[in-house]
Design a protein around this motif. Structure first.
Motif, PDB file in Angstrom:
ATOM      1  N   HIS A 184      25.571   0.744  30.805  1.00  0.00           N
ATOM      2  CA  HIS A 184      24.545   0.795  29.782  1.00  0.00           C
ATOM      3  C   HIS A 184      24.979   1.727  28.650  1.00  0.00           C
ATOM      4  CE1 HIS A 184      21.464  -1.447  31.993  1.00  0.00           C
ATOM      5  NE2 HIS A 184      21.867  -0.804  33.067  1.00  0.00           N
ATOM      6  N   GLY A 185      24.820   1.271  27.435  1.00  0.00           N
ATOM      7  CA  GLY A 185      25.204   2.076  26.281  1.00  0.00           C
ATOM      8  C   GLY A 185      26.564   1.746  25.735  1.00  0.00           C
ATOM      9  N   THR A 186      27.284   0.826  26.368  1.00  0.00           N
ATOM     10  CA  THR A 186      28.618   0.428  25.877  1.00  0.00           C
ATOM     11  C   THR A 186      28.630  -0.964  25.286  1.00  0.00           C
ATOM     12  OG1 THR A 186      29.292  -0.455  28.044  1.00  0.00           O
ATOM     13  CG2 THR A 186      29.743   1.877  27.613  1.00  0.00           C
ATOM     14  N   ARG A 199      22.749  14.311  28.941  1.00  0.00           N
ATOM     15  CA  ARG A 199      23.838  14.907  28.163  1.00  0.00           C
ATOM     16  C   ARG A 199      25.094  14.072  28.403  1.00  0.00           C
ATOM     17  NH1 ARG A 199      20.008  17.699  27.329  1.00  0.00           N
ATOM     18  NH2 ARG A 199      19.814  19.989  27.147  1.00  0.00           N
ATOM     19  N   MET A 200      25.993  14.050  27.427  1.00  0.00           N
ATOM     20  CA  MET A 200      27.321  13.519  27.683  1.00  0.00           C
ATOM     21  C   MET A 200      27.993  14.454  28.695  1.00  0.00           C
ATOM     22  SD  MET A 200      27.332  10.831  25.816  1.00  0.00           S
ATOM     23  CE  MET A 200      29.013  10.267  25.543  1.00  0.00           C
ATOM     24  N   VAL A 233      25.703   5.580  29.759  1.00  0.00           N
ATOM     25  CA  VAL A 233      26.329   6.598  28.918  1.00  0.00           C
ATOM     26  C   VAL A 233      25.321   7.696  28.599  1.00  0.00           C
ATOM     27  CG1 VAL A 233      27.308   7.056  26.635  1.00  0.00           C
ATOM     28  CG2 VAL A 233      28.030   5.035  27.928  1.00  0.00           C
ATOM     29  N   GLY A 234      25.733   8.945  28.760  1.00  0.00           N
ATOM     30  CA  GLY A 234      24.863  10.076  28.495  1.00  0.00           C
ATOM     31  C   GLY A 234      23.955  10.431  29.656  1.00  0.00           C
ATOM     32  N   ALA A 273      24.360   9.099  38.798  1.00  0.00           N
ATOM     33  CA  ALA A 273      24.866   9.479  40.116  1.00  0.00           C
ATOM     34  C   ALA A 273      23.729   9.609  41.119  1.00  0.00           C
ATOM     35  CB  ALA A 273      25.651  10.780  40.019  1.00  0.00           C
ATOM     36  N   ALA A 274      22.612  10.215  40.696  1.00  0.00           N
ATOM     37  CA  ALA A 274      21.469  10.370  41.596  1.00  0.00           C
ATOM     38  C   ALA A 274      20.894   9.024  41.982  1.00  0.00           C
ATOM     39  CB  ALA A 274      20.402  11.236  40.931  1.00  0.00           C
TER      40      ALA A 274
END
Length: 321
Positions: free
Chosen positions: A318-320, A126-127, A185-186, A192-193
């Motif tokens: 990632h995703g940017t 999720r965002m 992203v998302g 974090a994990a």
């Protein structure tokens, strides 16, 4: 704690189980999340190199919901059909009982444990503004706690052996991700994990080295249920005939790290994808200035900008791109 007792357990590779000269002959390896994808590939690769394997998998769905099938037993049957030895373990490794029983399963079935591969995980993407607390907790539980607890119980077993004079050639291979190295992203919870797993790896390597335990991590990129969407374009069948996204490409490095042949390698992170292996350098000090006294906010800002101008740009999230 599951220290267990066994004849010569963990003191070396042990007697081989077959006629071949595999890299892991006689070693006992536990792989979490080994029913599918990367974990399955690792389990089969270890067995092909002579290891006896404990195949752990809960059989849950991609989001962690209960599943109806028993993938761990299917992998065990594959290994046995190929002439190897394996047992299934269906415990929840994100619980103390499940993690302890994983170690005990190896001791009960094979009399020893030499290598732990922490691989289990799932996604709830999720965002950040849409990320529920339950989705955060669930991903942290399976990825981060699900690494910590098996590591703790396996390391405690090996420490007990070392203190008894039976110094093991023990190996732990943890599974991080590019998301843990640079973010995605998302995937704030997952990123974090996976970053936490790298920190856990460094601490475990520093603490357990004296007991004959080496701890490393990989950041793999491969086709699994968790990456079907992210790698959709890269997963197209390649013209060269080499499937760069096959999970089996990651396993050779994992097998080597989990073998006695990797002696002296600990506290390191490897990024691996297709035919590429990269040693990740991690956080290292870049440009710095010591004023020798307290900065004003304006001075600190001007100095920070000057230092940033001299430093390397970070890897894009990632995703940017």
């Amino acid at each position: 704690m599951t220290s267990g007792t066994s004849t010569g357990a963990g003191t070396g590779p042990g007697p081989g189980t077959g006629a071949g000269a595999g890299l892991c002959d006689g070693r006992v390896v536990a792989v979490t999340g080994a029913g599918r994808g990367l974990g399955r590939a690792h389990a089969l690769a270890f067995a092909a190199e002579g290891a006896r394997v404990v195949v752990n998998d809960l059989g849950v769905g991609l989001d962690g919901s209960p599943g109806a099938d028993t993938p761990a037993r299917q992998v065990v049957e594959e290994i046995r059909a190929a002439g190897g030895e394996a047992v299934a373990h269906a415990g929840d490794i994100a619980t103390t009982e499940g993690a302890a029983s994983l170690v005990q399963a190896a001791l009960d079935a094979f009399g020893r444990l030499d290598t732990l591969v922490n691989n289990a995980g799932f996604l709830r993407d999720r965002m950040l503004v849409n990320l529920d607390e339950d989705d955060w907790d669930a991903v942290m539980r399976v990825h981060l706690k699900g690494h910590f607890l098996p590591l703790k119980h396996a390391a405690a077993h090996w420490r007990t052996q070392a203190k008894a004079g039976l110094v093991p050639q023990a190996r732990i291979v943890n599974t991080s991700s590019g998301a843990g190295l640079s973010g995605s992203v998302g995937q704030g919870n997952y990123s974090a994990a996976k970053a936490g797993i790298i920190g856990l790896t460094l601490v475990a390597a520093a603490e357990m080295g004296r007991y004959g335990v080496q701890v490393n991590a990989i950041a793999p990129a491969a086709r699994t249920r968790m990456t079907e969407t992210a790698f959709a374009q890269a997963m197209a069948a390649p013209d060269s005939g080499f499937d760069a996204m096959a999970p089996e490409n990651v396993s050779p490095l994992v097998v080597w790290l989990g073998s006695a042949a990797s002696a002296g390698v600990t506290g390191r992170v490897f990024e691996t994808e297709g035919g590429r292996i990269t040693v990740m350098d991690g956080w290292r000090p870049g440009p710095g200035v010591d004023k020798g006294s307290r900065w004003t906010p304006a001075e600190a800002g001007a100095t920070a900008r000057e230092l940033l101008a001299r430093s390397e740009a970070p890897t894009p999230v990632h995703g940017t791109q």
